[in-house]
Design a protein around this motif. Structure first.
Motif, PDB file in Angstrom:
ATOM      1  N   SER A 197      -0.071  -0.475   5.037  1.00 39.37           N
ATOM      2  CA  SER A 197      -0.680   0.951   5.012  1.00 39.37           C
ATOM      3  C   SER A 197      -0.292   1.615   6.147  1.00 39.37           C
ATOM      4  O   SER A 197       0.226   2.786   6.251  1.00 39.37           O
ATOM      5  CB  SER A 197      -2.032   0.802   5.001  1.00 39.37           C
ATOM      6  OG  SER A 197      -2.865   2.037   5.373  1.00 39.37           O
ATOM      7  N   GLY A 219      -8.380  -3.166  -0.115  1.00 34.73           N
ATOM      8  CA  GLY A 219      -7.333  -4.235   0.443  1.00 34.73           C
ATOM      9  C   GLY A 219      -6.908  -3.585   1.725  1.00 34.73           C
ATOM     10  O   GLY A 219      -6.750  -4.340   2.914  1.00 34.73           O
ATOM     11  N   ASP A 220      -6.838  -2.237   1.960  1.00 32.67           N
ATOM     12  CA  ASP A 220      -6.382  -1.700   3.186  1.00 32.67           C
ATOM     13  C   ASP A 220      -7.517  -1.891   4.372  1.00 32.67           C
ATOM     14  O   ASP A 220      -6.897  -1.526   5.207  1.00 32.67           O
ATOM     15  CB  ASP A 220      -5.645  -0.389   3.102  1.00 32.67           C
ATOM     16  CG  ASP A 220      -6.897   0.586   2.425  1.00 32.67           C
ATOM     17  OD1 ASP A 220      -8.107   0.391   2.195  1.00 32.67           O
ATOM     18  OD2 ASP A 220      -6.431   1.952   2.191  1.00 32.67           O
ATOM     19  N   ASP A 252      -3.093  -2.980  -2.941  1.00 31.44           N
ATOM     20  CA  ASP A 252      -4.436  -2.226  -2.403  1.00 31.44           C
ATOM     21  C   ASP A 252      -4.575  -1.437  -3.948  1.00 31.44           C
ATOM     22  O   ASP A 252      -3.906  -0.797  -4.391  1.00 31.44           O
ATOM     23  CB  ASP A 252      -3.989  -1.184  -1.370  1.00 31.44           C
ATOM     24  CG  ASP A 252      -5.399  -0.448  -1.152  1.00 31.44           C
ATOM     25  OD1 ASP A 252      -6.754  -0.956  -1.234  1.00 31.44           O
ATOM     26  OD2 ASP A 252      -5.158   0.734  -0.858  1.00 31.44           O
ATOM     27  N   ASP A 284      -7.118  -0.377   8.281  1.00 30.79           N
ATOM     28  CA  ASP A 284      -6.477   1.061   7.170  1.00 30.79           C
ATOM     29  C   ASP A 284      -6.005   1.895   8.244  1.00 30.79           C
ATOM     30  O   ASP A 284      -6.664   2.509   9.167  1.00 30.79           O
ATOM     31  CB  ASP A 284      -7.670   1.326   6.517  1.00 30.79           C
ATOM     32  CG  ASP A 284      -7.279   2.514   5.399  1.00 30.79           C
ATOM     33  OD1 ASP A 284      -6.245   2.875   5.587  1.00 30.79           O
ATOM     34  OD2 ASP A 284      -8.156   3.016   4.869  1.00 30.79           O
ATOM     35  N   ASP A 293       0.794  -1.410  -0.022  1.00 33.07           N
ATOM     36  CA  ASP A 293      -0.098  -0.047   0.010  1.00 33.07           C
ATOM     37  C   ASP A 293       0.860   1.340   0.166  1.00 33.07           C
ATOM     38  O   ASP A 293       2.155   1.144   0.189  1.00 33.07           O
ATOM     39  CB  ASP A 293      -1.061  -0.071   1.366  1.00 33.07           C
ATOM     40  CG  ASP A 293      -2.023   1.064   0.998  1.00 33.07           C
ATOM     41  OD1 ASP A 293      -2.475   1.554   0.039  1.00 33.07           O
ATOM     42  OD2 ASP A 293      -2.829   1.316   1.978  1.00 33.07           O
ATOM     43  N   ILE A 315      -1.943  -5.895   3.673  1.00 30.98           N
ATOM     44  CA  ILE A 315      -2.156  -4.585   3.382  1.00 30.98           C
ATOM     45  C   ILE A 315      -2.392  -3.423   4.425  1.00 30.98           C
ATOM     46  O   ILE A 315      -1.964  -2.381   4.056  1.00 30.98           O
ATOM     47  CB  ILE A 315      -3.424  -4.703   2.114  1.00 30.98           C
ATOM     48  CG1 ILE A 315      -2.771  -5.482   1.008  1.00 30.98           C
ATOM     49  CG2 ILE A 315      -3.479  -3.188   1.709  1.00 30.98           C
ATOM     50  CD1 ILE A 315      -3.980  -5.896   0.067  1.00 30.98           C
TER      51      ILE A 315
END
Length: 191
Positions: free
Chosen positions: A134, A123-124, A106, A43, A14, A130
């Protein structure tokens, strides 16, 4: 959560800093163990500063490998933010000390890597590796922006991290841009 991380060396990738007016874009690639015990992954945008920093330390202690890449503003201006982002993500995979079996990215863009890859939209917020990437990328970029805040104190980088906040935009009206500003981004384009 999507459970695709069954291979021993699944790597999540990411980036952060794509939409800022100043500073680099930073990407991270992270390989976690398949049955890691890291709790609280999310995230990076959905974590407090303190939680990100703490999780970053835990990820660094527990990850099998972490790769980081930084693409600075002059290169972003030269090749454009999309290409710079893809470059950062590719370089972060190259920076890993272990070769991944699968790269999970991501977003929708493919990157330049010899390893099999799969794109995961959002994806985060779905894939642990991921999310870890991030967090690592965000913490690394924030550290850089804190250094730049001391070097260029008029722009409030310690608070806005280079994003176009009201304070940052007002500072640009009365101060010249710094070498870390992205001159191809509005409102800097006409300066």
């Amino acid at each position: 959560m999507i459970n695709i991380e069954l291979k021993r060396r699944t790597c999540g990738v990411d980036e952060v800093g794509r939409g800022t007016l100043a500073g680099p874009v930073v990407a991270s690639a992270v390989i976690l163990t398949p049955f890691h015990k890291i709790m609280g992954l999310k995230d990076s945008k959905n974590l407090t500063f303190r939680a990100r920093v703490e999780l970053s330390k835990i990820i660094q202690k527990n990850a099998l490998s972490i790769g980081i890449a930084i693409i600075d503003a002059p290169i972003i201006d030269k090749i454009n933010i999309r290409q710079a982002t893809l470059m950062a993500m590719s370089y972060s995979v190259k920076d890993l000390s272990l070769k991944p079996d699968l790269v999970l990215i991501d977003g929708v863009d493919k990157i330049n890597t010899p390893f099999p890859q799969r794109n995961i939209i959002s994806g985060d917020s779905k894939v642990d590796s991921i999310m870890a990437a991030s967090i690592i990328a965000k913490v690394e970029r924030d550290k850089l922006m804190d250094i730049y805040a001391k070097k260029y104190p008029d722009f409030g980088f310690e608070q806005n991290k280079g994003y176009g906040t009201k304070f940052h935009l007002n500072a640009l009206k009365i101060k010249n841009p710094t070498p870390i500003h992205r001159m191809t981004f509005k409102p800097l384009k006409n300066k």
